[in-house]
Write an enzyme that holds these catalytic residues in place. Structure first.
Site, PDB file in Angstrom:
ATOM      1  N   SER A   9     -42.774  77.319  55.900  1.00 23.54           N
ATOM      2  CA  SER A   9     -41.733  78.249  56.367  1.00 23.54           C
ATOM      3  C   SER A   9     -40.770  78.686  55.267  1.00 23.54           C
ATOM      4  O   SER A   9     -39.785  79.376  55.562  1.00 23.54           O
ATOM      5  CB  SER A   9     -40.955  77.605  57.512  1.00 23.54           C
ATOM      6  OG  SER A   9     -40.257  76.482  57.041  1.00 23.54           O
ATOM      7  N   TYR A  61     -44.745  83.191  50.045  1.00 18.78           N
ATOM      8  CA  TYR A  61     -44.518  82.966  51.485  1.00 18.78           C
ATOM      9  C   TYR A  61     -44.479  84.320  52.220  1.00 18.78           C
ATOM     10  O   TYR A  61     -45.147  84.501  53.246  1.00 18.78           O
ATOM     11  CB  TYR A  61     -43.213  82.192  51.646  1.00 18.78           C
ATOM     12  CG  TYR A  61     -42.639  82.162  53.042  1.00 18.78           C
ATOM     13  CD1 TYR A  61     -43.333  81.574  54.100  1.00 18.78           C
ATOM     14  CD2 TYR A  61     -41.385  82.723  53.312  1.00 18.78           C
ATOM     15  CE1 TYR A  61     -42.783  81.550  55.383  1.00 18.78           C
ATOM     16  CE2 TYR A  61     -40.840  82.696  54.583  1.00 18.78           C
ATOM     17  CZ  TYR A  61     -41.547  82.111  55.617  1.00 18.78           C
ATOM     18  OH  TYR A  61     -41.009  82.094  56.883  1.00 18.78           O
TER      19      TYR A  61
HETATM   20  P1  NAI Z   1     -40.162  74.529  60.088  1.00 16.13           P
HETATM   21  O1  NAI Z   1     -40.605  74.350  58.674  1.00 16.13           O
HETATM   22  O2  NAI Z   1     -39.008  73.727  60.581  1.00 16.13           O
HETATM   23  O3  NAI Z   1     -41.409  74.245  61.066  1.00 16.13           O
HETATM   24  C1  NAI Z   1     -42.730  74.552  60.726  1.00 16.13           C
HETATM   25  C2  NAI Z   1     -43.634  73.457  61.299  1.00 16.13           C
HETATM   26  O4  NAI Z   1     -44.972  73.741  60.912  1.00 16.13           O
HETATM   27  C3  NAI Z   1     -43.290  72.058  60.758  1.00 16.13           C
HETATM   28  O5  NAI Z   1     -43.015  71.166  61.832  1.00 16.13           O
HETATM   29  C4  NAI Z   1     -44.519  71.649  59.985  1.00 16.13           C
HETATM   30  O6  NAI Z   1     -44.840  70.257  60.097  1.00 16.13           O
HETATM   31  C5  NAI Z   1     -45.616  72.512  60.619  1.00 16.13           C
HETATM   32  N1  NAI Z   1     -46.725  72.714  59.698  1.00 16.13           N
HETATM   33  C6  NAI Z   1     -46.669  72.940  58.356  1.00 16.13           C
HETATM   34  N2  NAI Z   1     -47.911  72.981  57.849  1.00 16.13           N
HETATM   35  C7  NAI Z   1     -48.764  72.788  58.876  1.00 16.13           C
HETATM   36  C8  NAI Z   1     -50.178  72.721  58.973  1.00 16.13           C
HETATM   37  N3  NAI Z   1     -50.980  72.850  57.890  1.00 16.13           N
HETATM   38  N4  NAI Z   1     -50.712  72.493  60.188  1.00 16.13           N
HETATM   39  C9  NAI Z   1     -49.933  72.352  61.283  1.00 16.13           C
HETATM   40  N5  NAI Z   1     -48.586  72.397  61.256  1.00 16.13           N
HETATM   41  C10 NAI Z   1     -48.022  72.621  60.069  1.00 16.13           C
HETATM   42  O7  NAI Z   1     -39.894  76.076  60.303  1.00 16.13           O
HETATM   43  P2  NAI Z   1     -39.036  76.797  61.449  1.00 16.13           P
HETATM   44  O8  NAI Z   1     -37.718  77.153  60.888  1.00 16.13           O
HETATM   45  O9  NAI Z   1     -39.127  76.045  62.692  1.00 16.13           O
HETATM   46  O10 NAI Z   1     -39.842  78.166  61.589  1.00 16.13           O
HETATM   47  C11 NAI Z   1     -40.902  78.302  62.509  1.00 16.13           C
HETATM   48  C12 NAI Z   1     -41.723  79.536  62.130  1.00 16.13           C
HETATM   49  O11 NAI Z   1     -40.874  80.675  62.148  1.00 16.13           O
HETATM   50  C13 NAI Z   1     -42.336  79.471  60.740  1.00 16.13           C
HETATM   51  O12 NAI Z   1     -43.626  80.068  60.799  1.00 16.13           O
HETATM   52  C14 NAI Z   1     -41.417  80.311  59.890  1.00 16.13           C
HETATM   53  O13 NAI Z   1     -42.123  80.915  58.816  1.00 16.13           O
HETATM   54  C15 NAI Z   1     -40.939  81.336  60.897  1.00 16.13           C
HETATM   55  N6  NAI Z   1     -39.619  81.847  60.556  1.00 16.13           N
HETATM   56  C16 NAI Z   1     -38.512  81.066  60.788  1.00 16.13           C
HETATM   57  C17 NAI Z   1     -37.246  81.550  60.482  1.00 16.13           C
HETATM   58  C18 NAI Z   1     -36.008  80.781  60.796  1.00 16.13           C
HETATM   59  O14 NAI Z   1     -34.925  81.315  60.564  1.00 16.13           O
HETATM   60  N7  NAI Z   1     -36.098  79.551  61.310  1.00 16.13           N
HETATM   61  C19 NAI Z   1     -37.080  82.874  59.852  1.00 16.13           C
HETATM   62  C20 NAI Z   1     -38.327  83.586  59.649  1.00 16.13           C
HETATM   63  C21 NAI Z   1     -39.528  83.080  60.003  1.00 16.13           C
HETATM   64  C1  15L Z   2     -37.386  82.309  56.721  1.00 16.96           C
HETATM   65  O1  15L Z   2     -38.467  82.906  56.750  1.00 16.96           O
HETATM   66  C2  15L Z   2     -37.327  80.834  56.728  1.00 16.96           C
HETATM   67  O2  15L Z   2     -38.356  80.273  57.487  1.00 16.96           O
HETATM   68  C3  15L Z   2     -35.983  80.292  57.191  1.00 16.96           C
HETATM   69  O3  15L Z   2     -35.909  78.925  56.842  1.00 16.96           O
HETATM   70  C4  15L Z   2     -34.827  81.071  56.556  1.00 16.96           C
HETATM   71  O4  15L Z   2     -34.836  80.865  55.186  1.00 16.96           O
HETATM   72  C5  15L Z   2     -34.975  82.543  56.884  1.00 16.96           C
HETATM   73  O5  15L Z   2     -36.255  83.042  56.525  1.00 16.96           O
HETATM   74  C6  15L Z   2     -33.929  83.426  56.211  1.00 16.96           C
HETATM   75  O6  15L Z   2     -34.291  84.351  55.498  1.00 16.96           O
HETATM   76  O7  15L Z   2     -32.744  83.179  56.451  1.00 16.96           O
END
Ligand code: NAI
Ligand code: 15L
Length: 265
Positions: A74, A135
């Site tokens: 992420s 990413y």
């Molecule tokens: P996070 O990093 O907390 O959660 C991602 C989860 O995916 C983790 O629990 C990790 O163990 C799991 N993971 C990683 N590699 C893996 C694999 N090979 N197989 C299975 N699971 C795997 O990220 P978060 O913040 O919860 O984001 C969730 C999704 O939303 C991500 O795809 C991220 O790119 C996207 N996103 C999140 C943003 C945010 O502000 N939180 C912003 C933009 C996108």
């Molecule tokens: C993302 O894509 C990441 O998953 C999150 O952790 C933040 O960095 C977010 O973008 C952001 O741009 O604030």
């Protein structure tokens, strides 16, 4: 109501929130991650699985009529990790969807797919991608997979280019990019209830005064975000130092990611 909703990345920040706040959307939640997910509540099925493993992902998707795809790397990382989780992983997910009844998908894309656009530009769903790192490139790949599987096989996906989805905005840039948890959940409710979804690109931000993005092309979904990062402006001003003029977080939509180095293997 869905029969079985799969949430990948269920141990992550958004996944833990979705586990609590999307319970009402399906009779059964199938929760998956590569790390342990604790113990299952009554309507939960827990599956530990690497998204990079095609057979495991096929089994994971079988029997689900909806998917919220949050799993994967992420933030910026090595290409090897991004390749396995976000590129091989999304291929595995779409192949599994194609072979298992074409469940609707909410794909958590990211603002880093367009992160090199300057903050002064107003983007909409037709704006070109401009990823700000490996990413971001992987999210562009995921968006293209969603588009191709829709056009070729009819798999419907909501591509949500999430800005910054946290309890509250953590810095000045997030006054523009913030998506509240409530608004994220209301988006998911729209995705799985609207009669025709198609494959829209939607910017995942709340109704922020300082917004950069225009979602008029997906107005047919009926999603109306209600929160506004402006209500945190005073708190951010009081607690977070203003970035220097000319710093990447003041120039690019992706902020600091645009200046990140390549993470060598
Ligand atoms: P996070 O990093 O907390 O959660 C991602 C989860 O995916 C983790 O629990 C990790 O163990 C799991 N993971 C990683 N590699 C893996 C694999 N090979 N197989 C299975 N699971 C795997 O990220 P978060 O913040 O919860 O984001 C969730 C999704 O939303 C991500 O795809 C991220 O790119 C996207 N996103 C999140 C943003 C945010 O502000 N939180 C912003 C933009 C996108
Ligand atoms: C993302 O894509 C990441 O998953 C999150 O952790 C933040 O960095 C977010 O973008 C952001 O741009 O604030």
């Amino acid at each position: 109501m869905l029969e079985r909703l799969l949430i990948t990345g269920a141990a992550g920040g958004l996944g833990r929130m979705a586990r609590e706040r999307m319970k009402h959307m399906a009779k059964t939640l199938r929760l998956s991650d590569i790390v342990d997910l604790g113990s299952a509540a009554e309507n939960e099925e827990l599956v530990v699985c690497d998204l990079g493993d095609p057979a495991a992902v096929n089994d994971l998707v079988a029997g689900c009529d909806g998917i919220v795809h949050l799993g994967g790397i992420s933030v910026e990382d090595t290409f090897a990790k991004i390749l396995n989780a976000n590129i091989q992983g999304i291929y595995n997910l779409y192949e599994a969807a194609r072979k298992n009844g074409s469940p609707r998908i909410l794909f958590a894309s990211s603002n880093h797919a367009i992160g090199f656009h300057p903050q002064m530009e107003r983007l909409d769903a037709s704006s070109p991608t401009r990823p700000d790192g490996l990413y971001g490139v992987s999210k562009c790949f995921g968006e293209s997979m969603a588009s191709m599987y829709h056009d070729k096989f009819g798999v419907e996906t909501a591509i949500l280019r999430i800005g910054s989805c946290f309890i509250e905005p953590k810095d000045h840039r997030m006054l523009s990019t913030w998506l509240s948890y409530d608004d994220f959940v209301s988006f998911a409710e729209c995705v799985f209830s609207v009669p025709r979804l198609g494959c829209p690109i939607v910017y995942g931000a709340s109704d922020n005064d300082a917004a950069w993005w225009d979602n008029r092309a997906s107005a047919y979904l009926g999603w109306k975000p209600k929160d506004n990062a402006a209500s945190f402006r005073d708190k951010v001003n009081a607690n977070v130092p203003k970035p220097a003029k000319g710093a990447p977080e003041t120039i690019y939509q992706g902020g600091k990611f645009a200046a990140d180095r390549i993470h060598e293997d």
